[in-house]
Design a protein around this motif. Structure first.
Motif, PDB file in Angstrom:
ATOM      1  N   ARG A 234      25.110  45.880  28.214  1.00  0.00           N
ATOM      2  CA  ARG A 234      25.450  44.748  29.127  1.00  0.00           C
ATOM      3  C   ARG A 234      26.785  44.676  29.648  1.00  0.00           C
ATOM      4  NH1 ARG A 234      22.130  42.518  24.963  1.00  0.00           N
ATOM      5  NH2 ARG A 234      19.788  42.391  25.780  1.00  0.00           N
ATOM      6  N   SER A 235      27.100  44.257  30.778  1.00  0.00           N
ATOM      7  CA  SER A 235      28.355  44.202  31.131  1.00  0.00           C
ATOM      8  C   SER A 235      28.575  42.859  32.198  1.00  0.00           C
ATOM      9  CB  SER A 235      29.033  45.452  31.972  1.00  0.00           C
ATOM     10  OG  SER A 235      28.556  46.609  30.951  1.00  0.00           O
TER      11      SER A 235
ATOM     12  N   ARG B  76      44.421  38.965  29.429  1.00  0.00           N
ATOM     13  CA  ARG B  76      43.521  37.691  29.394  1.00  0.00           C
ATOM     14  C   ARG B  76      43.381  37.444  30.777  1.00  0.00           C
ATOM     15  NH1 ARG B  76      42.241  37.134  24.203  1.00  0.00           N
ATOM     16  NH2 ARG B  76      41.417  35.059  24.536  1.00  0.00           N
ATOM     17  N   VAL B  77      42.173  36.842  31.102  1.00  0.00           N
ATOM     18  CA  VAL B  77      42.124  36.046  32.236  1.00  0.00           C
ATOM     19  C   VAL B  77      41.453  34.737  31.778  1.00  0.00           C
ATOM     20  CG1 VAL B  77      41.165  38.173  33.396  1.00  0.00           C
ATOM     21  CG2 VAL B  77      39.671  36.786  32.310  1.00  0.00           C
TER      22      VAL B  77
ATOM     23  N   ALA C 105      37.658  22.538  30.959  1.00  0.00           N
ATOM     24  CA  ALA C 105      39.021  22.968  30.680  1.00  0.00           C
ATOM     25  C   ALA C 105      38.818  24.608  30.693  1.00  0.00           C
ATOM     26  CB  ALA C 105      39.396  22.618  29.295  1.00  0.00           C
ATOM     27  N   PRO C 106      39.876  25.118  31.264  1.00  0.00           N
ATOM     28  CA  PRO C 106      40.112  26.675  31.355  1.00  0.00           C
ATOM     29  C   PRO C 106      39.853  27.201  30.160  1.00  0.00           C
ATOM     30  CG  PRO C 106      41.760  25.627  32.674  1.00  0.00           C
ATOM     31  CD  PRO C 106      41.055  24.450  31.703  1.00  0.00           C
ATOM     32  N   VAL C 107      39.150  28.220  29.913  1.00  0.00           N
ATOM     33  CA  VAL C 107      38.806  29.307  28.925  1.00  0.00           C
ATOM     34  C   VAL C 107      39.701  30.428  29.051  1.00  0.00           C
ATOM     35  CG1 VAL C 107      37.218  30.247  27.166  1.00  0.00           C
ATOM     36  CG2 VAL C 107      36.801  27.951  28.274  1.00  0.00           C
ATOM     37  N   ARG C 108      40.517  31.056  28.111  1.00  0.00           N
ATOM     38  CA  ARG C 108      41.058  32.228  28.071  1.00  0.00           C
ATOM     39  C   ARG C 108      40.022  33.301  27.499  1.00  0.00           C
ATOM     40  NH1 ARG C 108      45.430  33.230  31.120  1.00  0.00           N
ATOM     41  NH2 ARG C 108      46.621  34.998  29.367  1.00  0.00           N
ATOM     42  N   MET C 109      39.834  34.486  28.347  1.00  0.00           N
ATOM     43  CA  MET C 109      38.848  35.472  27.890  1.00  0.00           C
ATOM     44  C   MET C 109      39.601  36.919  28.034  1.00  0.00           C
ATOM     45  SD  MET C 109      35.407  34.044  29.521  1.00  0.00           S
ATOM     46  CE  MET C 109      34.273  35.057  28.301  1.00  0.00           C
ATOM     47  N   ALA C 110      39.158  37.741  26.893  1.00  0.00           N
ATOM     48  CA  ALA C 110      39.672  39.299  27.117  1.00  0.00           C
ATOM     49  C   ALA C 110      38.948  40.083  28.196  1.00  0.00           C
ATOM     50  CB  ALA C 110      39.317  39.704  25.678  1.00  0.00           C
TER      51      ALA C 110
ATOM     52  N   ALA D 161      35.936  52.811  40.921  1.00  0.00           N
ATOM     53  CA  ALA D 161      35.782  51.286  41.481  1.00  0.00           C
ATOM     54  C   ALA D 161      36.878  50.521  40.873  1.00  0.00           C
ATOM     55  CB  ALA D 161      34.360  50.597  41.084  1.00  0.00           C
ATOM     56  N   ILE D 162      37.345  49.627  41.682  1.00  0.00           N
ATOM     57  CA  ILE D 162      38.245  48.759  41.448  1.00  0.00           C
ATOM     58  C   ILE D 162      37.815  47.684  40.771  1.00  0.00           C
ATOM     59  CG2 ILE D 162      40.299  47.343  42.139  1.00  0.00           C
ATOM     60  CD1 ILE D 162      40.377  48.943  44.889  1.00  0.00           C
ATOM     61  N   ALA D 163      37.611  47.869  39.329  1.00  0.00           N
ATOM     62  CA  ALA D 163      36.689  46.908  38.467  1.00  0.00           C
ATOM     63  C   ALA D 163      37.503  46.555  37.336  1.00  0.00           C
ATOM     64  CB  ALA D 163      35.323  47.578  37.985  1.00  0.00           C
ATOM     65  N   MET D 164      37.174  45.244  36.822  1.00  0.00           N
ATOM     66  CA  MET D 164      37.750  44.860  35.725  1.00  0.00           C
ATOM     67  C   MET D 164      36.682  44.021  34.843  1.00  0.00           C
ATOM     68  SD  MET D 164      40.618  41.820  35.126  1.00  0.00           S
ATOM     69  CE  MET D 164      39.634  40.577  35.567  1.00  0.00           C
ATOM     70  N   PHE D 165      36.205  44.374  33.681  1.00  0.00           N
ATOM     71  CA  PHE D 165      35.356  43.967  32.689  1.00  0.00           C
ATOM     72  C   PHE D 165      35.989  42.670  31.908  1.00  0.00           C
ATOM     73  CE2 PHE D 165      33.903  48.119  33.652  1.00  0.00           C
ATOM     74  CZ  PHE D 165      32.592  48.027  33.371  1.00  0.00           C
ATOM     75  N   ILE D 166      35.029  41.575  31.946  1.00  0.00           N
ATOM     76  CA  ILE D 166      35.238  40.572  31.121  1.00  0.00           C
ATOM     77  C   ILE D 166      34.622  40.726  29.891  1.00  0.00           C
ATOM     78  CG2 ILE D 166      34.937  38.119  30.832  1.00  0.00           C
ATOM     79  CD1 ILE D 166      35.314  37.616  33.876  1.00  0.00           C
ATOM     80  N   ASP D 167      35.121  40.903  28.712  1.00  0.00           N
ATOM     81  CA  ASP D 167      34.613  41.677  27.729  1.00  0.00           C
ATOM     82  C   ASP D 167      33.538  40.723  26.936  1.00  0.00           C
ATOM     83  OD1 ASP D 167      36.428  43.609  27.875  1.00  0.00           O
ATOM     84  OD2 ASP D 167      37.965  42.747  26.413  1.00  0.00           O
ATOM     85  N   ASP D 168      33.594  39.575  27.010  1.00  0.00           N
ATOM     86  CA  ASP D 168      32.379  38.567  26.198  1.00  0.00           C
ATOM     87  C   ASP D 168      31.492  38.395  27.252  1.00  0.00           C
ATOM     88  OD1 ASP D 168      30.890  37.235  24.784  1.00  0.00           O
ATOM     89  OD2 ASP D 168      32.403  36.234  23.578  1.00  0.00           O
ATOM     90  N   GLU D 169      30.694  39.355  27.935  1.00  0.00           N
ATOM     91  CA  GLU D 169      29.687  38.941  29.007  1.00  0.00           C
ATOM     92  C   GLU D 169      28.927  38.034  28.423  1.00  0.00           C
ATOM     93  OE1 GLU D 169      28.280  42.092  26.174  1.00  0.00           O
ATOM     94  OE2 GLU D 169      30.071  41.943  27.339  1.00  0.00           O
TER      95      GLU D 169
END
Length: 255
Positions: A163-164, A181-182, A190-195, A204-212
């Motif tokens: 899963r991604s 971190r995003v 409240a905003p959450v910082r995620m790896a 592809a111009i892609a960026m994964f959010i690690d904790d899907e």
């Protein structure tokens, strides 16, 4: 011998009486026609009767749509009835229901709009099927000075890769090679910082959010997802997604 008098009236006498009655009726009608007030009153009565009949039929159509819980159709039929025949008994009866229907119709239209923002795909790949749910950002984002373009958020379930969740841009690039971190915000929380990470690939111009899985859970029941991410052109950019219409059952193993 006496003479019996007949009570049978001659035909010409009967004709004279009928002519007199007919003449009297004609004269009465002419008198009414010559009286503008009487004429207007008669026309108004006829029009009122026609309006009530037409409104009654429209109300029957409204009732049928209401019973079927087709709020959009019922709302449209109620709009017509109240606009064309506002002073009828039928209009008076449906008016309170119409307010309820309009509220539900607006909600139904908004739900349909949100549902339509998502695209789902099933693709046969080695080992099974790849499932994906994708949505474009509400507005375009200018990531490199070349103009605003939509950013896409994708949740993918692949039989081999697992899963991604990732963002895809059409131009520019993420400043996230290796790791970064995003900032992720759901509605007004409240905003959450995620790896996150940008794979070293040109496919592809892609960026994964690690904790899907965490991201998937965060948007459950949410209306809006906001992601702030770094770009190679400098600084950060913001993509907003209206996620309320996600059909979570389309990716059953995520739930």
């Amino acid at each position: 011998m006496g003479v019996r008098m007949s009570t049978h009236r001659p035909a010409h006498a009967r004709r004279s009486t009928l002519l007199a009655v007919s003449l009297l009726a004609t004269l009465s009608m002419l008198a009414a026609c010559q009286d503008p007030a009487a004429q207007a009153q008669a026309q108004a009565a006829v029009q009122a009767e026609a309006n009530e009949a037409a409104a009654g039929q429209a109300a029957a159509d409204f009732d049928a749509a209401y019973a079927a819980e087709n709020w959009v159709l019922a709302g449209a039929q109620g709009d017509v009835l109240l606009a064309r025949w506002p002073d009828t008994a039928a209009a008076e009866r449906i008016r309170p229901l119409h307010e309820e229907v309009r509220t539900k119709a607006n909600a139904a239209r908004e739900a349909a709009r949100l549902n339509a923002l998502w695209a789902y795909n099933t693709e046969a790949v080695k080992g099974g099927n790849q499932l994906a749910a994708a949505i474009f950002s509400r507005e375009g984002v200018d990531s490199d000075g070349s103009g605003a373009r939509p950013v896409r958020l994708i949740f993918r379930d692949h039989p081999s890769w697992g899963r991604s969740s990732y963002l895809v841009m059409q131009a520019g690039d993420f400043d996230c090679y290796g790791a970064c971190r995003v900032s992720v915000t759901v509605d007004d929380a409240a905003p959450v910082r995620m790896a996150a990470n940008r794979p070293d690939t040109d496919e592809a111009i892609a960026m994964f959010i690690d904790d899907e899985r965490a991201l998937w859970r965060m948007i459950d029941g949410a209306k809006r997802l906001t992601v702030d991410y770094p770009v190679k052109a400098g600084g950060t950019r913001t993509a907003v997604f209206e996620v309320g219409g996600l059909e979570r059952k389309r990716l059953p193993d995520w739930n």
